[in-house]
Design a protein around this motif. Structure first.
Motif, PDB file in Angstrom:
ATOM      1  N   VAL A  25      -5.604 -20.993  -2.401  1.00 45.85           N
ATOM      2  CA  VAL A  25      -5.101 -21.256  -3.750  1.00 45.85           C
ATOM      3  C   VAL A  25      -5.706 -20.307  -4.785  1.00 45.85           C
ATOM      4  O   VAL A  25      -5.572 -20.523  -5.992  1.00 45.85           O
ATOM      5  N   GLY A  26      -6.397 -19.267  -4.327  1.00 47.87           N
ATOM      6  CA  GLY A  26      -6.908 -18.244  -5.235  1.00 47.87           C
ATOM      7  C   GLY A  26      -8.169 -18.614  -5.978  1.00 47.87           C
ATOM      8  O   GLY A  26      -8.436 -18.077  -7.060  1.00 47.87           O
TER       9      GLY A  26
ATOM     10  N   ARG B  29       5.033 -23.199  -4.642  1.00 46.63           N
ATOM     11  CA  ARG B  29       6.087 -22.443  -3.952  1.00 46.63           C
ATOM     12  C   ARG B  29       5.611 -22.000  -2.565  1.00 46.63           C
ATOM     13  O   ARG B  29       6.359 -22.052  -1.591  1.00 46.63           O
ATOM     14  N   ASP B  30       4.364 -21.557  -2.495  1.00 46.59           N
ATOM     15  CA  ASP B  30       3.814 -21.135  -1.202  1.00 46.59           C
ATOM     16  C   ASP B  30       3.766 -22.305  -0.222  1.00 46.59           C
ATOM     17  O   ASP B  30       4.072 -22.142   0.974  1.00 46.59           O
ATOM     18  N   LEU B  31       3.375 -23.478  -0.701  1.00 51.85           N
ATOM     19  CA  LEU B  31       3.322 -24.652   0.171  1.00 51.85           C
ATOM     20  C   LEU B  31       4.713 -25.024   0.670  1.00 51.85           C
ATOM     21  O   LEU B  31       4.894 -25.387   1.840  1.00 51.85           O
ATOM     22  N   ALA B  32       5.699 -24.928  -0.215  1.00 59.63           N
ATOM     23  CA  ALA B  32       7.074 -25.216   0.198  1.00 59.63           C
ATOM     24  C   ALA B  32       7.519 -24.243   1.281  1.00 59.63           C
ATOM     25  O   ALA B  32       8.172 -24.630   2.263  1.00 59.63           O
ATOM     26  N   ALA B  33       7.155 -22.968   1.126  1.00 57.19           N
ATOM     27  CA  ALA B  33       7.545 -21.959   2.108  1.00 57.19           C
ATOM     28  C   ALA B  33       6.857 -22.196   3.448  1.00 57.19           C
ATOM     29  O   ALA B  33       7.387 -21.796   4.498  1.00 57.19           O
TER      30      ALA B  33
ATOM     31  N   GLY C 116       6.480 -25.077   4.764  1.00 53.12           N
ATOM     32  CA  GLY C 116       7.130 -26.195   5.443  1.00 53.12           C
ATOM     33  C   GLY C 116       6.571 -27.564   5.145  1.00 53.12           C
ATOM     34  O   GLY C 116       6.904 -28.532   5.834  1.00 53.12           O
ATOM     35  N   TYR C 117       5.720 -27.689   4.107  1.00 56.54           N
ATOM     36  CA  TYR C 117       5.206 -29.006   3.751  1.00 56.54           C
ATOM     37  C   TYR C 117       6.330 -29.900   3.223  1.00 56.54           C
ATOM     38  O   TYR C 117       7.233 -29.442   2.519  1.00 56.54           O
ATOM     39  N   THR C 118       6.240 -31.181   3.547  1.00 51.32           N
ATOM     40  CA  THR C 118       7.092 -32.176   2.918  1.00 51.32           C
ATOM     41  C   THR C 118       6.502 -32.474   1.544  1.00 51.32           C
ATOM     42  O   THR C 118       5.332 -32.832   1.436  1.00 51.32           O
ATOM     43  N   MET C 119       7.299 -32.308   0.494  1.00 49.74           N
ATOM     44  CA  MET C 119       6.789 -32.445  -0.866  1.00 49.74           C
ATOM     45  C   MET C 119       7.758 -33.251  -1.723  1.00 49.74           C
ATOM     46  O   MET C 119       8.968 -33.027  -1.675  1.00 49.74           O
ATOM     47  N   LEU C 120       7.219 -34.195  -2.484  1.00 52.15           N
ATOM     48  CA  LEU C 120       7.967 -34.901  -3.512  1.00 52.15           C
ATOM     49  C   LEU C 120       7.297 -34.600  -4.834  1.00 52.15           C
ATOM     50  O   LEU C 120       6.100 -34.864  -5.007  1.00 52.15           O
ATOM     51  N   VAL C 121       8.052 -34.035  -5.782  1.00 53.56           N
ATOM     52  CA  VAL C 121       7.482 -33.512  -7.017  1.00 53.56           C
ATOM     53  C   VAL C 121       8.181 -34.128  -8.223  1.00 53.56           C
ATOM     54  O   VAL C 121       9.367 -33.871  -8.459  1.00 53.56           O
ATOM     55  N   VAL C 122       7.453 -34.967  -8.959  1.00 57.95           N
ATOM     56  CA  VAL C 122       7.947 -35.416 -10.264  1.00 57.95           C
ATOM     57  C   VAL C 122       7.673 -34.292 -11.248  1.00 57.95           C
ATOM     58  O   VAL C 122       6.521 -33.873 -11.427  1.00 57.95           O
ATOM     59  N   THR C 123       8.711 -33.770 -11.881  1.00 54.31           N
ATOM     60  CA  THR C 123       8.521 -32.573 -12.695  1.00 54.31           C
ATOM     61  C   THR C 123       9.532 -32.486 -13.828  1.00 54.31           C
ATOM     62  O   THR C 123      10.624 -33.066 -13.756  1.00 54.31           O
TER      63      THR C 123
ATOM     64  N   ARG D 140      13.429 -25.070 -13.602  1.00 52.43           N
ATOM     65  CA  ARG D 140      13.606 -23.855 -12.797  1.00 52.43           C
ATOM     66  C   ARG D 140      12.992 -24.030 -11.412  1.00 52.43           C
ATOM     67  O   ARG D 140      13.558 -23.594 -10.414  1.00 52.43           O
ATOM     68  N   PHE D 141      11.840 -24.671 -11.330  1.00 53.72           N
ATOM     69  CA  PHE D 141      11.233 -24.950 -10.038  1.00 53.72           C
ATOM     70  C   PHE D 141      12.154 -25.849  -9.214  1.00 53.72           C
ATOM     71  O   PHE D 141      12.372 -25.614  -8.026  1.00 53.72           O
ATOM     72  N   ALA D 142      12.690 -26.883  -9.848  1.00 57.77           N
ATOM     73  CA  ALA D 142      13.581 -27.799  -9.137  1.00 57.77           C
ATOM     74  C   ALA D 142      14.809 -27.072  -8.609  1.00 57.77           C
ATOM     75  O   ALA D 142      15.270 -27.328  -7.487  1.00 57.77           O
TER      76      ALA D 142
END
Length: 373
Positions: free
Chosen positions: A126-127, A182-186, A188-195, A199-201
């Protein structure tokens, strides 16, 4: 069977019912954005999924295990579902690396050296490898949220729940957190994001849930939700008239904060780059040159103007209203508001905008109205 199944989920509090009848399925590896007006149960849904809140009724099945069954081992199931909070929730008395190590050593029984090595690897991911020996108080908001994501990853979750992870951040820090997500999505993590990051959505998620009045009102791929919503309520939320407001002060005006707020508005509301740049140029020119010079001449101070920028749903043009009643009350003739003492400034504004009639035809002389685009 889907990885996560939500069946007729209801959550009641005294006098309010944030979740009325939520039904949804999520497959492994899916990235889901949950959007909707404030107060429609989005965060409550996430908190019910990992049982930080106890549902009033209904079922939550995670890999076939009923999270609402009293016999379910909740601590074991929670280890499978990571949670990233809006407020970071880092332990302030621990170093960043110790925050990451805490769960694996205390809950997973991992050896401290192994936990340390894993924490350093995740902080690098995560830098934040160079911040391992810092305290949370020494980090920026964006760095704290990235550390919180690393802490969640340290438990090797099968899914991660993000509860408005960027809403507590300054505009300049949002992109660094979204980049990690974005990296986590790439990966293959299963993610649910309240946002609220539209643009991300649209760009990252497989599906979008629009929640309204305690239910998932509409679910579908981003193309459907943002370009061809099937229900009027979804259309009204996505394509509502979008507006940004800012109060300009003199002589102490926080221009970087204003620019950041305007940039955030454009990003969240999917305003195209060309129109966003034009609006930014007009607002900057008015804020840095024209209005301060007028205020200086008449000795005005404090709030000298209020901006309201509206972007209609077609996104082709924007209307900027600049309420200058404070300056007119200090003796500035309304006609003087339209012209700078600098011809270059006038040319720059006119290159992007034309004078427009006031909204509702009121033509208030103390309000400047520009059509941009």
């Amino acid at each position: 069977m889907s990885f996560i199944e939500i069946q007729h989920l209801r959550k009641e509090y005294p006098g309010v019912v944030p979740l009325k009848d939520v039904n949804a399925t999520i497959e492994r590896g899916e990235v889901i954005s949950i959007i909707g007006p404030s107060g429609t149960g989005k965060s409550t849904l996430l908190r019910c999924l990992n049982r930080l809140e106890t549902p009033t009724s209904g079922r939550i099945l995670i890999d076939g295990v009923d999270m609402c069954d009293p016999a379910t081992d909740l601590p074991a199931m929670r280890r499978r579902i990571g949670m990233v909070f809006q407020g970071f929730n880092l332990f302030g008395h621990m170093l960043v690396v110790e925050n990451i190590m805490y769960g694996p050593t205390k809950l997973l029984g991992m050896d401290r050296q192994e936990a340390y090595d894993e924490a350093i690897r995740l902080l690098g991911q995560v830098g934040l490898k160079d911040k391992a020996l810092s305290f949370p108080s020494e980090l920026s908001g964006g760095q704290k949220q990235r550390a919180a994501i690393a802490r969640s990853l340290a438990m090797h979750p099968e899914a991660i729940l993000f509860d408005e992870p960027t809403s507590a951040l300054d505009p300049g820090m949002v992109s660094e957190v979204l980049s990690v997500m974005r990296d986590l999505a790439a990966e293959g993590y299963t993610m649910l994001v309240v946002t609220h990051e539209m643009r991300f959505a649209r760009d990252v998620c497989d599906r979008v849930f629009f929640m309204n009045d305690g239910v998932v009102w509409e679910a579908g791929p981003p193309e459907q939700i943002f370009e061809n919503p099937q229900r009027a309520e979804t259309y009204g939320f996505v394509f509502r008239v979008r507006s940004w407001e800012w109060e300009l002060t003199y002589p102490d005006s926080d221009h970087p904060a204003m620019d950041g707020s305007l940039s955030m508005f454009f990003s969240r509301q999917l305003v195209g780059r060309r129109l966003a740049n034009a609006c930014q140029h007009v607002v900057e020119e008015l804020s840095a040159e024209r209005l301060p010079s007028i205020a200086r001449e008449v000795g005005a101070s404090g709030a000298i103007a209020t901006y309201t920028l509206c972007v209609p749903e077609n996104g082709e043009k924007a209307i900027l209203e600049v309420d200058c009643h404070n300056l007119v009350e200090r003796g500035v003739a309304p006609d003087e508001l339209w012209h700078s003492r600098d011809a270059v400034s006038d040319a720059l504004v006119e290159g992007y905008a034309v004078r427009a009639s006031n909204r509702d035809g009121s033509n208030d002389p103390a309000v400047l109205v520009y059509e941009i685009g």
